[in-house]
Every structure is written in C-alpha cells, then in structure tokens.
Design an enzyme around this catalytic site. Structure first.
Site, short mmCIF file in Angstrom:
data_model
loop_
_atom_site.label_atom_id
_atom_site.label_comp_id
_atom_site.label_asym_id
_atom_site.label_seq_id
_atom_site.Cartn_x
_atom_site.Cartn_y
_atom_site.Cartn_z
N CYS A 1 37.79 39.63 39.99
CA CYS A 1 37.09 40.91 40.14
C CYS A 1 37.04 41.61 38.80
O CYS A 1 38.00 41.59 38.04
CB CYS A 1 37.81 41.80 41.16
SG CYS A 1 37.56 41.29 42.87
N CYS B 1 33.89 40.94 47.12
CA CYS B 1 34.72 39.83 47.58
C CYS B 1 34.16 38.57 46.93
O CYS B 1 33.28 38.64 46.08
CB CYS B 1 34.80 39.75 49.09
SG CYS B 1 33.28 39.35 49.94
N CYS C 1 39.19 38.85 45.76
CA CYS C 1 38.66 38.15 44.59
C CYS C 1 39.66 38.12 43.44
O CYS C 1 39.40 37.54 42.40
CB CYS C 1 37.31 38.70 44.15
SG CYS C 1 37.18 40.47 43.98
#
Length: 162
Positions: A114, A36, A110
C-alpha cells in the site's frame, strides 16, 4: 457546495480524473480511499457502504494493487442482501495522485504494497479476504466492514442516511 462537474468526471472516468479535476478546492466533503490487493471484495464493500450510508456528505474511491478482472460475485450477492447494488462497479488500480487527493486512506490487506505519503490519515483494517468464500462466510466480513464504515463516518462528522 459540491462540484457536480467533478463528480460527473469521477463517475465516468474514476478517481484519477476527479483528483486531476481540481474540484476539491471548494468542496469541504471528506474523501475516503479504500485500498486492497484486488479491489474485488473488501474495498468494494467498504465503498458501497460509504456511498450508501454517507450519501452526498462524503466522497469515496477504491482501488487495488493488482486489480482483478471482476468483482467477486459472492461479495455482490452479500451486498445485495443489504439493498446495496455494487454490480456495476469494477476493480481499478490506485495511483499516487488519487492517494494524495484522499483525506483518509483505508488499507485492507495490502500490507507494505500500500502506498504511504506523510501527512495522510491512514487506517489499516485487518479483515479476512472474501475471495473463495461462501456467502455464509462473507456475511460476517460484510457486517464488520459496515460497522467500521459507520464508525468512520461518525468520526468524519458525516450524517448516516440509513
């Protein structure tokens, strides 16, 4: 049989050390990485449930794009209500090495930040961020994370301990 030396490295130095340690070659347990933004709420709860429910049957890591200074105290309190102590954890950054070493990468808010590597199994869990919320508002997030972790463990054929 699990590589206990690799686990000891992980406990002391984190997932990057374990990924470098090469302990995965003879370890058939699945490795799950929770990502996250701040690694202070959702990913920490998910890791807490994975470790609590999956025991030695699974390896879990967590990380954040921009790790916070500490874990959200409301998240710690919400997990303590379930008998899971995450107070000793701390927010950590992820590395490409850790992402590549994971069997399953679970992203939580995210977005495009990510990391993505072809061939990895990715799950994107859309969950509210517990930051700035009261414990009454965090509980439903916690409970949804537990439900999803239980579902993931079942998919991975990892027996649930509790």
């Amino acid at each position: 049989m699990p590589d206990r030396a690799s686990e000891a490295v992980s406990a002391q130095q984190g997932p990057t050390a374990q990924a470098r340690g090469g302990g995965r070659a003879d370890d058939d347990r699945p490795t799950v990485l929770f990502l996250c933004v701040h690694n202070a709420g959702r990913s920490q709860m998910a890791l807490g449930f994975l470790t609590h429910l999956g025991g030695d049957g699974v390896i879990g890591w967590s990380g954040g794009r921009e790790p916070a200074a500490e874990i959200n105290p409301t998240v710690v309190a919400a997990m303590a209500e379930r008998g899971i102590d995450i107070s000793r954890e701390h927010p950590k950054p992820w590395t490409d090495e850790v992402v590549r070493a994971a069997d399953v990468v679970v992203t939580m808010g995210c977005g495009d930040a990510c990391p993505f590597f072809p061939g990895k199994r990715y799950l994107d869990w859309q969950l509210d961020d517990p930051a700035g919320r009261t414990i009454d508002e965090v509980r439903p997030i916690r409970d949804e994370i537990e439900r999803r972790v239980r579902e993931l463990l079942a998919e991975l054929n990892v027996p649930v301990k509790h």
